[in-house]
Design an enzyme around this catalytic site. Sequence first.
Site, PDB file in Angstrom:
ATOM      1  N   ALA A  77       0.848  -1.185   0.000  1.00 29.78           N
ATOM      2  CA  ALA A  77       0.000   0.000   0.000  1.00 29.78           C
ATOM      3  C   ALA A  77       0.889   1.242   0.000  1.00 29.78           C
ATOM      4  CB  ALA A  77      -0.911   0.002   1.224  1.00 29.78           C
ATOM      5  N   GLY A 120       0.143  -4.917   1.063  1.00 31.25           N
ATOM      6  CA  GLY A 120      -1.138  -4.932   0.375  1.00 31.25           C
ATOM      7  C   GLY A 120      -1.073  -5.620  -0.972  1.00 31.25           C
ATOM      8  N   GLU A 123      -1.483  -9.213  -0.211  1.00 35.72           N
ATOM      9  CA  GLU A 123      -2.874  -9.506   0.153  1.00 35.72           C
ATOM     10  C   GLU A 123      -3.782  -9.506  -1.070  1.00 35.72           C
ATOM     11  OE1 GLU A 123      -3.719  -8.217   4.582  1.00 35.72           O
ATOM     12  OE2 GLU A 123      -2.877  -6.528   3.471  1.00 35.72           O
ATOM     13  N   GLU A 143       4.307  -5.695   7.390  1.00 41.26           N
ATOM     14  CA  GLU A 143       3.565  -4.615   8.050  1.00 41.26           C
ATOM     15  C   GLU A 143       3.968  -4.386   9.496  1.00 41.26           C
ATOM     16  OE1 GLU A 143       0.662  -5.759   4.722  1.00 41.26           O
ATOM     17  OE2 GLU A 143       2.237  -6.706   5.912  1.00 41.26           O
TER      18      GLU A 143
END
Length: 288
Positions: A77, A120, A123, A143
Amino acid sequence: MAMDFSWDGHPLDPAGFSTLLIEEQDDRLTVLLNRPEVRNAIDQQMVDELHRVCEYLERVPKILIIGGSEGVFASGADIGQLRDRRRDDALRGINSTIFARIAKLPMPVIAAIDGYCLGGGAELAYAADFRIGTPAVRIGNPETGLGIMAAAGATWRLKELVGEPLAKEILLAGAVLRAEEALRINLITGIYEAPVLMDAAHKLADRIARQDPLAVRITKSVFHAPEGAHPVIDTLAQGILFESRAKFDRMQDFLDKKMAERRAGKPPQDGPGADTDSPLEPQDRTTT
């Protein structure tokens, strides 16, 4: 820029996207994450555009192939945006909502992974039905090193994919896996050199496309149904398929082909879809 969804059967307009590269065919949609200046980091604009892709595919079901541009799937992200997000932003589930929507698309999703697939980005890949990659793959969830957690599906999808011990090593100890290790644990199912990665993804999409689309859609839905829904949901779904025109036509074609082979003295195939061109065959799991 406004986008024309064209629900009357016309394809998506690629000009309507700024963070995604779109290519549409009759039976599939190819989407490349395209923010190369930040290694395809997933920002709010990309999330919004992925929602638009999902809205289209929910109305016009097609196989989805997701990849990244310029040798990177997604580095994670966008940290610049993450740094400024607060509690209420987390409660909105910005990334988890779009990844869940991708996972629930009617037709299968293929993640074609090259290079970094972190945070992200990982994911997003976990939400796909299939994952293939290149030797350059680096996949994991760092993370906790940034003071947050992987909250967009990794804490439960990853355990289902690779088991609890490895999932904890990735999520709690920051392990980033190379392609060979990801292949060994079946997090990815094939390794291909970068120039042929998308060819391999399309080859897999070709195999899916040769199946009956309704049977594929229903099988995917039943596969992801809660444990308590089985076997009732399986029986009901099979009842729907038993009445489909494709079931009668495909089975009759199979029987006609077997009869023709017997008359010609040919050896029988292994099954109705038997062939040898799968990118998932053991001898083809790594290619150069």
